[in-house]
Design a protein around this motif. Sequence first.
Motif, short mmCIF file in Angstrom:
data_model
loop_
_atom_site.label_atom_id
_atom_site.label_comp_id
_atom_site.label_asym_id
_atom_site.label_seq_id
_atom_site.Cartn_x
_atom_site.Cartn_y
_atom_site.Cartn_z
N TYR A 55 0.83 -1.20 0.00
CA TYR A 55 0.00 0.00 0.00
C TYR A 55 0.87 1.25 0.00
O TYR A 55 0.61 2.21 -0.72
CB TYR A 55 -0.92 -0.01 1.22
CG TYR A 55 -1.70 1.28 1.38
CD1 TYR A 55 -2.87 1.48 0.65
CD2 TYR A 55 -1.28 2.28 2.25
CE1 TYR A 55 -3.60 2.66 0.79
CE2 TYR A 55 -1.99 3.45 2.38
CZ TYR A 55 -3.14 3.64 1.66
OH TYR A 55 -3.84 4.80 1.78
N PHE A 95 -4.85 -2.78 -4.80
CA PHE A 95 -3.52 -2.25 -4.56
C PHE A 95 -2.74 -2.11 -5.85
O PHE A 95 -2.89 -2.88 -6.78
CB PHE A 95 -2.74 -3.15 -3.60
CG PHE A 95 -3.30 -3.13 -2.21
CD1 PHE A 95 -3.01 -2.10 -1.34
CD2 PHE A 95 -4.16 -4.13 -1.79
CE1 PHE A 95 -3.53 -2.07 -0.07
CE2 PHE A 95 -4.70 -4.10 -0.52
CZ PHE A 95 -4.38 -3.07 0.33
N ARG A 290 -0.35 7.11 0.56
CA ARG A 290 0.45 6.06 -0.09
C ARG A 290 1.80 6.65 -0.46
O ARG A 290 2.02 7.08 -1.59
CB ARG A 290 -0.28 5.50 -1.31
CG ARG A 290 -1.59 4.84 -0.99
CD ARG A 290 -2.16 4.12 -2.19
NE ARG A 290 -1.33 2.96 -2.55
CZ ARG A 290 -1.61 2.12 -3.54
NH1 ARG A 290 -2.68 2.33 -4.29
NH2 ARG A 290 -0.83 1.10 -3.79
#
Length: 347
Positions: A55, A95, A290
């Motif tokens: 992530y 993801f 992220r």
Amino acid sequence: QCCTAAFIALFFTRFWLVSALYAAWWLIDREKPSKGGRRIHVLRNCVVWKYMRDYFPITLAFKLYSTTSDELKIYILYVIYHIATETVVFLSEFFIIRETLEGLVKTAELDPRQNYLVGFHPHGVLSAGAFLNFCTEASGFSILFPGITPHLMMLSLWFRVPFFRDYLMSGGLIPSDKESASYVLQKPEGGNLLAIIVGGAQEALNARPGSFTLLLKNRKGFVRLAIQHGTPLVPAFSFGENDVFDQVKNPKGSWLRRTQHWLQQIMGISLPLFHARGIFQYSFGLIPYRRPICTVVGKPIPVQKKHRPSEEEVDQVHQKYLDELSKLFEKHKAKYNVPEDCHLEFI
């Protein structure tokens, strides 16, 4: 809190026997956290940690300086491991895979016949890098450090929570007290690694993007512990750890900072007012950004064993540790987009 509520609530249901049996088990097992814990490899290798790693993404950094056969074997095994996990994560639509082999930077070998004390910096808001790298196999710790068993220290109060304590121990977490640390570092045959987030909960109040302030200037207990056991000190810096959350401004002397310190003294934990992004929008929320986190592990600093070190001896080793940590940061900061004019600040 949820675990405690569930434990108590079960006493008032037909499943009361579950809590009763657990209470008996808890009493018998009460010393286990201070005796190295009880890791469960199935949970350490759970695929959810690989999703969490990708992530951000999070990497544990190493570098190979020589080309001995053992090092080549380790490198090849890691490449195979990396390809396999990347293939699994690629199948997930949620993801995005962004991890690359440039995170393979190793500064020194760790002898599995020796115990080590790792100082982890900075704390950040959630210490995501410390958890993923030392409490799970998401970054391939066992492959990269063969023969080394990692332990990470955490506030002792969390080990008093029913059910949750067992979950913590499953990953290698132990209470942050001298007894627990000494047990890990006293292993005669070596092979233990004790990671301590030196700045602790108080340092979390300084965690914000672009901050390189470490609460370390007067933190010498871990150095004294290393000298008493003759355990090499290993500095580790996690680039990007402070970048995954923003935090409400709380300069020293402000009412907010004073309130946070007051609550910390009462509860033992700090309460940084952090925020980042949401699930479907990027302007506000509690989900971390992220942004890459890369933990660089430095070379061991030899420490001469002495049961009762003097203040001068502790100060000398502490200063050497600060110097090695600064060198580690300066050497690698350009790789992780840290401006040239940024340096570590010890307070």
